[in-house]
Design a protein around this motif. Sequence first.
Motif, short mmCIF file in Angstrom:
data_model
loop_
_atom_site.label_atom_id
_atom_site.label_comp_id
_atom_site.label_asym_id
_atom_site.label_seq_id
_atom_site.Cartn_x
_atom_site.Cartn_y
_atom_site.Cartn_z
N ARG A 43 0.90 -1.07 -0.10
CA ARG A 43 -0.01 -0.17 -0.04
C ARG A 43 0.91 1.43 -0.01
O ARG A 43 0.56 2.29 -0.61
N PHE A 44 1.97 1.25 0.80
CA PHE A 44 2.75 2.39 0.74
C PHE A 44 3.22 2.90 -0.78
O PHE A 44 3.49 3.92 -1.31
N LEU A 45 3.50 1.67 -1.36
CA LEU A 45 4.03 2.11 -3.22
C LEU A 45 2.90 2.19 -4.11
O LEU A 45 2.89 2.24 -4.95
N GLY A 46 1.64 2.24 -3.23
CA GLY A 46 0.41 2.31 -4.37
C GLY A 46 -0.28 1.39 -4.72
O GLY A 46 -1.48 1.58 -5.49
N TYR A 47 -0.13 0.11 -4.24
CA TYR A 47 -0.65 -1.05 -4.77
C TYR A 47 -2.15 -1.32 -3.97
O TYR A 47 -2.23 -0.80 -2.89
N ARG A 48 -3.18 -1.85 -4.54
CA ARG A 48 -4.12 -2.20 -4.18
C ARG A 48 -4.61 -3.82 -4.50
O ARG A 48 -4.28 -4.16 -5.54
N GLN A 49 -5.18 -4.29 -3.59
CA GLN A 49 -5.48 -5.81 -3.89
C GLN A 49 -6.85 -6.08 -4.38
O GLN A 49 -7.94 -5.57 -3.99
N VAL A 50 -7.21 -6.29 -5.51
CA VAL A 50 -8.21 -6.69 -6.39
C VAL A 50 -8.37 -8.04 -6.74
O VAL A 50 -7.42 -8.52 -7.54
N LYS A 51 -9.31 -8.79 -6.09
CA LYS A 51 -9.45 -10.34 -6.51
C LYS A 51 -8.20 -11.32 -6.20
O LYS A 51 -7.93 -11.87 -7.06
N GLY A 52 -7.73 -10.71 -5.08
CA GLY A 52 -6.46 -11.60 -4.66
C GLY A 52 -5.01 -11.15 -5.38
O GLY A 52 -4.08 -11.87 -5.10
N GLU A 53 -5.33 -10.29 -6.30
CA GLU A 53 -3.98 -9.79 -7.04
C GLU A 53 -3.52 -8.29 -6.65
O GLU A 53 -4.33 -7.61 -6.63
N TRP A 54 -2.54 -8.02 -6.51
CA TRP A 54 -1.80 -6.50 -6.13
C TRP A 54 -1.63 -5.87 -7.24
O TRP A 54 -0.83 -6.48 -8.19
N LEU A 55 -2.25 -4.95 -7.66
CA LEU A 55 -2.06 -4.25 -8.88
C LEU A 55 -1.97 -2.57 -8.43
O LEU A 55 -2.32 -2.12 -7.38
N ARG A 56 -1.27 -1.79 -9.23
CA ARG A 56 -1.20 -0.42 -9.31
C ARG A 56 -1.04 0.12 -10.62
O ARG A 56 -1.17 -0.49 -11.55
N GLY A 57 -1.10 1.37 -10.63
CA GLY A 57 -0.94 2.29 -11.98
C GLY A 57 -2.07 1.78 -12.71
O GLY A 57 -3.26 1.73 -12.24
N ASP A 58 -1.77 1.73 -14.22
CA ASP A 58 -2.90 1.34 -15.15
C ASP A 58 -3.43 0.17 -15.12
O ASP A 58 -4.63 -0.08 -15.19
N ALA A 59 -2.89 -0.84 -14.57
CA ALA A 59 -3.57 -2.12 -14.25
C ALA A 59 -4.77 -1.99 -13.28
O ALA A 59 -5.66 -2.47 -13.39
N LEU A 60 -4.33 -1.19 -12.30
CA LEU A 60 -5.27 -1.19 -11.17
C LEU A 60 -6.44 -0.33 -11.71
O LEU A 60 -7.76 -0.76 -11.24
N LYS A 61 -6.14 0.73 -12.44
CA LYS A 61 -7.26 1.51 -12.91
C LYS A 61 -8.29 0.58 -13.73
O LYS A 61 -9.66 0.59 -13.69
N ARG A 62 -7.73 -0.23 -14.50
CA ARG A 62 -8.59 -1.05 -15.48
C ARG A 62 -9.38 -2.11 -14.41
O ARG A 62 -10.49 -2.46 -14.93
N ALA A 63 -8.49 -2.67 -13.69
CA ALA A 63 -9.33 -3.59 -12.64
C ALA A 63 -10.48 -2.98 -11.93
O ALA A 63 -11.42 -3.52 -11.43
N LEU A 64 -10.49 -1.58 -11.55
CA LEU A 64 -11.46 -0.81 -11.02
C LEU A 64 -12.65 -0.47 -11.98
O LEU A 64 -13.54 0.19 -11.40
N GLY A 65 -12.36 -0.99 -13.37
CA GLY A 65 -13.50 -0.63 -14.20
C GLY A 65 -13.48 0.78 -14.77
O GLY A 65 -14.32 0.98 -15.51
N LEU A 66 -12.11 1.35 -14.79
CA LEU A 66 -11.89 2.55 -15.47
C LEU A 66 -11.40 2.38 -16.95
O LEU A 66 -10.93 1.33 -17.18
N VAL A 67 -11.67 3.25 -17.87
CA VAL A 67 -11.35 3.14 -19.18
C VAL A 67 -10.36 4.47 -19.46
O VAL A 67 -10.56 5.68 -18.89
#
Length: 528
Positions: free
Chosen positions: A129-153
């Motif tokens: 979390r310090f580096l900006g990651y969030r866990q989505v469906k068991g996978e640690w993501l950040r940056g563009d990958a996190l945005k896509r996982a959150l449903g953003l385009v």
Amino acid sequence: MSRRLLLSLALLVGAFVLFFSPSEARADKVVLVNGGAVRGTVVEETRRYVKVKKKSGMVITIRRDEIDRVEKTDWKKVLQEREAKLKRDDLDGRYQLAVFCKDHALDQDAERLCKEVIARDTNHEDARRFLGYRQVKGEWLRGDALKRALGLVLYKGKWITPEEQGRLEAERAARVAEKARARKRPVPASAGRSEAGALPRPALPQAEEDLLKAVRGSGSVERREEAARALSAKGGAAQQALRDALNEELSQARAKVSKHFERSKGKIRAKLARKIVTLRQKALGIIFDKSIYPDANHGASGQPVVDKAVGELIRAYDHPLESLRDDDKLVGLLAEVERLAAWAQRYGGSESTYAQIEAELAAEAKQSIDMRRFPVDGTDAKVLRQSQEILLYNQKKKSSATEQERACIRATNEYRMLFGLRALKLHEPLMRAARGHSNDMEQRRFFDHMSPVPGKRSPGDRCKAEGASYAGENIAMGMNTGRGAFNAWYTSSGHHRNMLMKGHVSIGIGNSQSGRYWTQNFGYDNPK
């Protein structure tokens, strides 16, 4: 040595040594002319003042005329010493060291340490979390990958919701249709000039125009930055066009953050209100718990815990930008601002840094949300209204109070209002009792609540003699300003609790003729 003398000496030490706690032994040190010291991290120095950030996050401003010298710590050296003592498998210790680095502007080292933690424990939540990651469906993501996982385009270089994309495309289609209709109309004489009357920029070669479109377009972040880098390398008109484009994009990105606060004021205030209620209860619980914040040694052992709790409460009030880091939309908007600011600096020659822009946005957010003017619940609404009336009463009240005595009253009332407590009314009889005791201590060379002066032995005697009720008293010595006296009482557990008593109604502050002795009296009277 008498018990009274021991108490006086303890109070004297508490008055001179402001904001010191054992946990801050390794810190920048601002040595005061009165012999005290403020420890923390120096975050700003001017000819008029020095700002020190405490471990809790609280920032203290100290006037230059109160400062003897500033002793700065080499935090890089401290980091090296602490890191050398870490065991290789002490991941939590390594993470805590990363937090230390962040607190002392060693950002690259903070990131390095967290990456080292993750390399050994891929699921270390704090480091992730310090580096900006969030866990989505068991996978640690950040940056563009996190945005896509959150449903953003990704739309024209910005991450937005599909609904917002649909709205923007509809607006774009409407503009295109309007332009098509406009081609059939006569061209106005002002065509070809901007609103300010300036000539449009010269056309660039097609290849460079394509690069400029890529910078402002909806491609990947990597592609946009690659185009910016290529334009910057060309220099001349191409670099100027890039500079103008980045400044315009950055201005629009900043405007979106401001608009987000304006549009979401109600929701943001409601969210912060819930947080403030929780933080108030937490801080008051700590302050009035003598097992945490004991009377012994003025509560020095518990002061860091108090500072942290109070700092969290102040941040919820005054730093909404910092308190809303879990707002996904806001995080996305700020990420775009940070990206564009970096490009404008790197490729456009801008002197503005993201830190400066973020500070400006934080100030805008504070002004826009302005939690100090809004109640957090129904009970708070009545108390806040009464307090605002009392502040106005104190401001207009004709009194013998000096500027610094009024400053001490304001500091005390501002602090009480943080906790939803009613502000205290300036009461002239209490002012006379307090000032008389301060002058007596100075002239007769004693420092105690009990006075050798006949008829003025106890605080109650002194207040009664002036025609006021008595509810409590604080004394201090060695401060040059009213806020300095407040700070001394803030760092002393018994005095601290005294300032937050719910039953207090009125207040009087007395500063001695030399300005070195202070008395604070509380009463139950409600002056008209």
